[in-house]
Design a protein around this motif. Structure first.
Motif, PDB file in Angstrom:
ATOM      1  N   ALA A  20       0.839  -1.216   0.000  1.00  0.00           N
ATOM      2  CA  ALA A  20       0.000   0.000   0.000  1.00  0.00           C
ATOM      3  C   ALA A  20       0.869   1.260   0.000  1.00  0.00           C
ATOM      4  N   ASP A  21       1.958   1.226   0.737  1.00  0.00           N
ATOM      5  CA  ASP A  21       2.838   2.407   0.792  1.00  0.00           C
ATOM      6  C   ASP A  21       3.544   2.648  -0.539  1.00  0.00           C
ATOM      7  N   ILE A  22       3.937   1.569  -1.209  1.00  0.00           N
ATOM      8  CA  ILE A  22       4.584   1.712  -2.529  1.00  0.00           C
ATOM      9  C   ILE A  22       3.577   2.298  -3.521  1.00  0.00           C
ATOM     10  N   ILE A  42       4.261  -5.173  -9.325  1.00  0.00           N
ATOM     11  CA  ILE A  42       4.873  -5.620  -8.067  1.00  0.00           C
ATOM     12  C   ILE A  42       4.883  -7.147  -8.004  1.00  0.00           C
ATOM     13  N   ALA A  43       3.772  -7.771  -8.374  1.00  0.00           N
ATOM     14  CA  ALA A  43       3.687  -9.234  -8.304  1.00  0.00           C
ATOM     15  C   ALA A  43       4.706  -9.892  -9.237  1.00  0.00           C
ATOM     16  N   ARG A  44       4.852  -9.324 -10.454  1.00  0.00           N
ATOM     17  CA  ARG A  44       5.840  -9.888 -11.396  1.00  0.00           C
ATOM     18  C   ARG A  44       7.250  -9.771 -10.832  1.00  0.00           C
ATOM     19  N   LYS A  45       7.548  -8.613 -10.238  1.00  0.00           N
ATOM     20  CA  LYS A  45       8.911  -8.393  -9.732  1.00  0.00           C
ATOM     21  C   LYS A  45       9.210  -9.310  -8.554  1.00  0.00           C
ATOM     22  N   THR A  46       8.259  -9.444  -7.639  1.00  0.00           N
ATOM     23  CA  THR A  46       8.527 -10.277  -6.462  1.00  0.00           C
ATOM     24  C   THR A  46       8.606 -11.751  -6.851  1.00  0.00           C
ATOM     25  N   ALA A  47       7.940 -12.146  -7.947  1.00  0.00           N
ATOM     26  CA  ALA A  47       8.056 -13.528  -8.414  1.00  0.00           C
ATOM     27  C   ALA A  47       9.383 -13.760  -9.128  1.00  0.00           C
ATOM     28  N   ASP A  48       9.920 -12.736  -9.765  1.00  0.00           N
ATOM     29  CA  ASP A  48      11.113 -12.900 -10.613  1.00  0.00           C
ATOM     30  C   ASP A  48      12.419 -12.597  -9.876  1.00  0.00           C
ATOM     31  N   SER A  49      12.512 -11.449  -9.251  1.00  0.00           N
ATOM     32  CA  SER A  49      13.801 -11.034  -8.663  1.00  0.00           C
ATOM     33  C   SER A  49      13.574 -10.042  -7.514  1.00  0.00           C
ATOM     34  N   PRO A  50      12.996 -10.540  -6.410  1.00  0.00           N
ATOM     35  CA  PRO A  50      12.694  -9.654  -5.290  1.00  0.00           C
ATOM     36  C   PRO A  50      13.945  -9.021  -4.685  1.00  0.00           C
ATOM     37  N   HIS A  51      15.117  -9.648  -4.887  1.00  0.00           N
ATOM     38  CA  HIS A  51      16.375  -9.117  -4.318  1.00  0.00           C
ATOM     39  C   HIS A  51      16.792  -7.815  -4.995  1.00  0.00           C
ATOM     40  N   LEU A  52      16.122  -7.460  -6.131  1.00  0.00           N
ATOM     41  CA  LEU A  52      16.469  -6.218  -6.822  1.00  0.00           C
ATOM     42  C   LEU A  52      15.339  -5.188  -6.754  1.00  0.00           C
ATOM     43  N   PHE A  53      14.446  -5.348  -5.793  1.00  0.00           N
ATOM     44  CA  PHE A  53      13.349  -4.405  -5.585  1.00  0.00           C
ATOM     45  C   PHE A  53      13.584  -3.764  -4.212  1.00  0.00           C
ATOM     46  N   PHE A  54      13.901  -2.457  -4.234  1.00  0.00           N
ATOM     47  CA  PHE A  54      14.359  -1.779  -3.019  1.00  0.00           C
ATOM     48  C   PHE A  54      13.391  -0.685  -2.587  1.00  0.00           C
ATOM     49  N   ILE A  55      13.312  -0.517  -1.278  1.00  0.00           N
ATOM     50  CA  ILE A  55      12.567   0.620  -0.721  1.00  0.00           C
ATOM     51  C   ILE A  55      13.484   1.374   0.237  1.00  0.00           C
ATOM     52  N   GLY A  56      13.213   2.675   0.408  1.00  0.00           N
ATOM     53  CA  GLY A  56      13.958   3.473   1.372  1.00  0.00           C
ATOM     54  C   GLY A  56      13.011   3.998   2.426  1.00  0.00           C
ATOM     55  N   GLN A  61       8.676   5.409   7.920  1.00  0.00           N
ATOM     56  CA  GLN A  61       7.945   5.859   6.724  1.00  0.00           C
ATOM     57  C   GLN A  61       8.653   5.454   5.434  1.00  0.00           C
ATOM     58  N   LEU A  62       7.910   4.802   4.553  1.00  0.00           N
ATOM     59  CA  LEU A  62       8.464   4.446   3.241  1.00  0.00           C
ATOM     60  C   LEU A  62       8.474   5.709   2.371  1.00  0.00           C
ATOM     61  N   VAL A  63       9.651   6.152   1.976  1.00  0.00           N
ATOM     62  CA  VAL A  63       9.760   7.422   1.248  1.00  0.00           C
ATOM     63  C   VAL A  63      10.380   7.274  -0.134  1.00  0.00           C
TER      64      VAL A  63
END
Ligand SMILES: CC(C)(COP(=O)(O)OP(=O)(O)OC[C@H]1O[C@@H](n2cnc3c(N)ncnc32)[C@H](O)[C@@H]1OP(=O)(O)O)[C@@H](O)C(=O)NCCC(=O)NCCS
Length: 152
Positions: A20-22, A42-56, A61-63
């Motif tokens: 929800a924050d993303i 998001i679903a495609r990325k987490t199924a394929d390569s979640p190690h390359l999906f970053f949040i700060g 707070q997700l910013v």
């Protein structure tokens, strides 16, 4: 670290609880378009390569976000975003340095990305962190259509 760069900025891999924050971040940053369903992205990325999906985060707070890819030849950057209230504090540059380190660890020799040529401030950002324009035309072909969505 610049003088106004928050020292409590931390970088993590995306987790399902961040969805929800993303979505809210991407909407604020106008990265949600009618022809891409962000939840499907998001679903495609987490199924394929979640190690390359970053949040700060700043505190809890997700910013910021950055979705990277490595296809065995080139690295790619998508969905780089920082909340408006936290821009011009060096956060995107920090996030990009983190992503570049991760891609180098995977053996990636070169990064590429696409920016609309009308998006001059983002081009300034990328040039500032070492990217240069290449004399290429980007061609694309849609293979499947996303489900309709109401997020844009
Ligand atoms: C692009 C974006 C991620 C930059 O985030 P940011 O955290 O503000 O960037 P930084 O603070 O790390 O900027 C580093 C440098 O890039 C340049 N820069 C960043 N934003 C800029 C702007 N709007 N105009 C001109 N230069 C800019 C500056 O030189 C800046 O250094 P300075 O502040 O010391 O002058 C943010 O503006 C954003 O989320 N934009 C909307 C989403 C988007 O279009 N993403 C790109 C999709 S391809």
């Amino acid at each position: 670290m610049s003088i106004d760069e928050p020292d409590n900025f931390t970088i993590h891999n995306y987790q399902p609880r961040d969805e929800a924050d993303i979505l809210s971040l991407w909407q604020e940053c106008e990265l949600v378009v009618p022809w891409n369903n962000p939840l499907t992205d998001i679903a495609r990325k987490t199924a394929d390569s979640p190690h390359l999906f970053f949040i700060g985060r700043i505190g809890e707070q997700l910013v910021a976000s950055c979705m990277a890819g490595y296809d065995g030849h080139r690295g790619w950057i998508y969905f780089l975003a920082v909340r408006k209230a936290h821009r011009r504090k060096g956060l995107a540059a920090r996030l990009m340095r983190h992503v570049e380190t991760k891609l180098i660890e995977l053996g990636c020799p070169k990064l590429e990305l696409m920016v609309r040529d009308s998006n001059t401030s983002v081009i300034t950002f990328y040039r500032n962190i070492g990217f240069n324009p290449d004399p290429v035309m980007v061609l694309s072909k849609r293979l499947t259509e996303d489900d309709e969505h109401n997020f844009a």
